[in-house]
Design a protein around this motif. Structure first.
Motif, PDB file in Angstrom:
ATOM      1  N   UNK A 290      -1.300   8.678   4.548  1.00 13.86           N
ATOM      2  CA  UNK A 290      -0.296   7.979   3.733  1.00 13.86           C
ATOM      3  C   UNK A 290       0.695   7.212   4.601  1.00 13.86           C
ATOM      4  N   UNK A 291       1.019   5.993   4.156  1.00 12.96           N
ATOM      5  CA  UNK A 291       1.948   5.143   4.902  1.00 12.96           C
ATOM      6  C   UNK A 291       3.045   4.654   3.959  1.00 12.96           C
ATOM      7  N   UNK A 292       4.290   4.867   4.320  1.00 18.68           N
ATOM      8  CA  UNK A 292       5.415   4.294   3.571  1.00 18.68           C
ATOM      9  C   UNK A 292       5.932   3.117   4.382  1.00 18.68           C
ATOM     10  N   UNK A 293       5.839   1.913   3.825  1.00 21.59           N
ATOM     11  CA  UNK A 293       6.276   0.726   4.558  1.00 21.59           C
ATOM     12  C   UNK A 293       7.717   0.398   4.190  1.00 21.59           C
ATOM     13  N   UNK A 294       8.575   0.441   5.202  1.00 21.63           N
ATOM     14  CA  UNK A 294      10.017   0.267   4.995  1.00 21.63           C
ATOM     15  C   UNK A 294      10.349  -1.220   5.079  1.00 21.63           C
ATOM     16  N   UNK A 295       9.848  -1.956   4.100  1.00 18.98           N
ATOM     17  CA  UNK A 295      10.101  -3.396   4.000  1.00 18.98           C
ATOM     18  C   UNK A 295      10.053  -3.769   2.524  1.00 18.98           C
ATOM     19  N   UNK A 296      10.544  -4.967   2.203  1.00 15.17           N
ATOM     20  CA  UNK A 296      10.559  -5.403   0.803  1.00 15.17           C
ATOM     21  C   UNK A 296       9.267  -6.109   0.420  1.00 15.17           C
ATOM     22  N   UNK A 297       8.496  -6.556   1.407  1.00 14.88           N
ATOM     23  CA  UNK A 297       7.235  -7.225   1.105  1.00 14.88           C
ATOM     24  C   UNK A 297       6.257  -6.950   2.246  1.00 14.88           C
ATOM     25  N   UNK A 298       4.972  -7.174   1.967  1.00 12.44           N
ATOM     26  CA  UNK A 298       3.997  -7.034   3.045  1.00 12.44           C
ATOM     27  C   UNK A 298       3.028  -8.200   3.011  1.00 12.44           C
ATOM     28  N   UNK A 299       2.616  -8.631   4.210  1.00 11.20           N
ATOM     29  CA  UNK A 299       1.582  -9.662   4.305  1.00 11.20           C
ATOM     30  C   UNK A 299       0.198  -9.027   4.259  1.00 11.20           C
ATOM     31  N   UNK A 300       0.163  -7.717   4.106  1.00 11.10           N
ATOM     32  CA  UNK A 300      -1.110  -6.997   4.114  1.00 11.10           C
ATOM     33  C   UNK A 300      -1.295  -6.225   2.799  1.00 11.10           C
ATOM     34  N   UNK A 301      -1.315  -6.938   1.648  1.00 14.87           N
ATOM     35  CA  UNK A 301      -1.344  -6.242   0.351  1.00 14.87           C
ATOM     36  C   UNK A 301      -2.604  -5.408   0.139  1.00 14.87           C
ATOM     37  N   UNK A 302      -3.669  -5.714   0.864  1.00 11.84           N
ATOM     38  CA  UNK A 302      -4.908  -4.939   0.658  1.00 11.84           C
ATOM     39  C   UNK A 302      -4.724  -3.488   1.075  1.00 11.84           C
ATOM     40  N   UNK A 303      -3.751  -3.223   1.968  1.00 14.65           N
ATOM     41  CA  UNK A 303      -3.515  -1.829   2.353  1.00 14.65           C
ATOM     42  C   UNK A 303      -2.864  -1.037   1.222  1.00 14.65           C
ATOM     43  N   UNK A 304      -2.321  -1.760   0.237  1.00 12.55           N
ATOM     44  CA  UNK A 304      -1.772  -1.094  -0.947  1.00 12.55           C
ATOM     45  C   UNK A 304      -2.856  -0.962  -2.015  1.00 12.55           C
ATOM     46  N   UNK A 305      -3.552  -2.096  -2.291  1.00  6.45           N
ATOM     47  CA  UNK A 305      -4.527  -2.079  -3.390  1.00  6.45           C
ATOM     48  C   UNK A 305      -5.793  -1.318  -3.014  1.00  6.45           C
ATOM     49  N   UNK A 306      -6.140  -1.308  -1.725  1.00  7.49           N
ATOM     50  CA  UNK A 306      -7.376  -0.628  -1.307  1.00  7.49           C
ATOM     51  C   UNK A 306      -7.135   0.329  -0.158  1.00  7.49           C
ATOM     52  N   UNK A 307      -5.900   0.793   0.006  1.00 12.88           N
ATOM     53  CA  UNK A 307      -5.602   1.680   1.132  1.00 12.88           C
ATOM     54  C   UNK A 307      -4.563   2.712   0.772  1.00 12.88           C
ATOM     55  N   UNK A 308      -3.902   3.244   1.781  1.00 13.19           N
ATOM     56  CA  UNK A 308      -2.976   4.363   1.590  1.00 13.19           C
ATOM     57  C   UNK A 308      -1.523   3.938   1.725  1.00 13.19           C
ATOM     58  N   UNK A 309      -1.284   2.634   1.683  1.00  9.01           N
ATOM     59  CA  UNK A 309       0.060   2.119   1.932  1.00  9.01           C
ATOM     60  C   UNK A 309       0.888   2.066   0.640  1.00  9.01           C
TER      61      UNK A 309
END
Ligand code: UD1
Length: 372
Positions: A290-309
């Motif tokens: 599991x990854x909690x990204x401490x930012x308001x946006x990400x350039x790597x959205x696939x890590x959310x839709x298909x990953x653990x972010x």
């Protein structure tokens, strides 16, 4: 065979360029490794060359730190005569650091084929220096190697030609998979007295998070609360070390920057990772951590839709609540397609086929009607 200059500059570049170099050399290309010198400390540089078995650079530009203009300008001024002298057939740049932009610009103006690895990522936050570097590097590149379909979609929307765009997969994950067994053999957890699954790993280095004292203090406050139920370890980036200025934030065990193998081991053993890094969002997805990204946006959205972010933002309450939820209900482990250890091979095949084809796209115009 063609001469391909591969550019490495800063910590997150080294694990991205290595698989591309290896795949090009395995196919007989003449590869010259150029180090711009953007990162230079042993802990930010030498340890990665050692851990990853990267040979010493063929050319070192020795440019060092500075403001954005100083750093970018120094790399351009040092790289241009090298290109003039060596006359490479192609320049390969990776990622989104200042040296990526500088070398892409020099290559394009010298009329050399420029290939951008990790093309098409977009945070849509123009306040982020890397976003400017990405957009401009893509614009002057002949070949655009994307790690994921969302990046391909961004490039199509911006009007790039289909011939330029290659869905190649993720080179960072090539390196992760190649080195995972060696990383898991690291004794780094024992050295820090950590038990697998019973600690959290923290990294912070984005200027937007660490340069403003109020923002940094708010994040550190949230981390202190989390540390009451989960011990936290944070290898400290030099930028962040300068901002902490000798302070020891409550609840955090601080360490110097970790080497590649130790850092992969720390990620793999963590209950969760809290970070503002780009690459770590991808590595945790590949590792299923599991990854909690401490930012308001990400350039790597696939890590959310298909990953653990999970994109958690900067609100301390939300950070603490999300961390508590993830402790009991972690996101499912999934890994995007083509994050399979073969991205470097696909890139080398496409680049060498292009160089061997005798054609030159040199796309000066985007598709009519395109939005940039
Ligand atoms: C750079 C990249 C960022 C990447 C990060 C990874 C840009 C715009 N930013 O940010 O995208 O995520 O690298 O680390 O290219 N320093 C040292 N030793 C070093 C290198 C830097 O002490 O080996 C210190 C210097 O004081 C320097 C500061 O760290 O001023 C920041 O380094 P710099 O390369 O400018 O940016 P990063 O924050 O590392």
């Amino acid at each position: 065979m063609p001469l391909v200059m591969c550019i490495a500059a800063a910590r997150p570049n080294f694990m991205k360029i290595k698989p591309v170099m290896d795949a090009l050399e395995a196919r007989g290309a003449d590869v010259a490794l150029v180090h711009t010198g953007q990162h230079y400390d042993a802990g930010m540089n030498d340890v990665f060359f050692r851990d990853l078995g990267i040979r010493p650079p063929d050319h070192h530009l020795g440019t060092g730190s500075g403001s954005h203009a100083e750093q970018t300008g120094r790399v351009m001024a040092a790289f241009e005569p090298l290109v003039g002298r060596e006359k490479p057939d192609a320049v390969v740049v990776v990622g989104d650091v200042n040296s990526t932009l500088a070398c892409a610009l020099v290559g394009a103006k010298a009329g050399v084929v420029v290939a951008h690895v990790e093309a098409g990522l977009r945070s849509r936050n123009w306040g982020m220096p890397e976003e400017i570097n990405r957009v401009v590097a893509d614009r002057v590149s002949d070949l655009l190697f994307a790690a994921s379909p969302d990046a391909v979609d961004n490039l199509r929307t911006e009007g790039y030609h289909e011939d330029q765009i290659h869905l190649a997969g993720n080179v960072m994950i090539d390196t992760l998979l190649t080195n995972l067994d060696r990383a898991l053999a690291s004794d780094v957890l024992a050295r820090h007295g950590l038990t697998p699954g019973e600690y959290g790993l923290v990294t912070l280095h984005r200027p937007s998070n660490v340069d403003d004292p109020a923002t940094l203090d708010a994040i550190l406050g949230a981390l202190a609360q989390i540390s009451a139920s989960l011990p936290l370890i944070m290898p400290v980036h030099p930028r962040t070390a300068a901002r902490l200025d000798g302070r020891s934030p409550a609840g955090l065990t601080l360490t110097p920057p970790a080497g590649y193998l130790d850092f992969i081991a720390l990620q793999a053993g963590a209950r969760m990772v809290l970070t503002d890094s780009g690459g770590i969002q991808e590595e945790t997805t590949a590792l299923g951590v599991p990854c909690l990204t401490l930012r308001e946006e990400t350039e790597r959205p696939i890590t959310i839709t298909e990953g653990t972010n999970i994109l958690v933002g900067l609100d301390p309450t939300r950070i603490v609540e999300t961390a508590a939820r993830v402790m009991t209900d972690p996101p499912a482990k999934r890994c995007p397609a083509l994050w399979d250890g073969k991205a470097g091979d696909r890139i080398a095949d496409a680049l060498l086929a292009y160089l061997g084809s005798g054609t030159r796209l040199r796309p000066t115009q985007l598709r009519p009607g395109a939005r940039v």
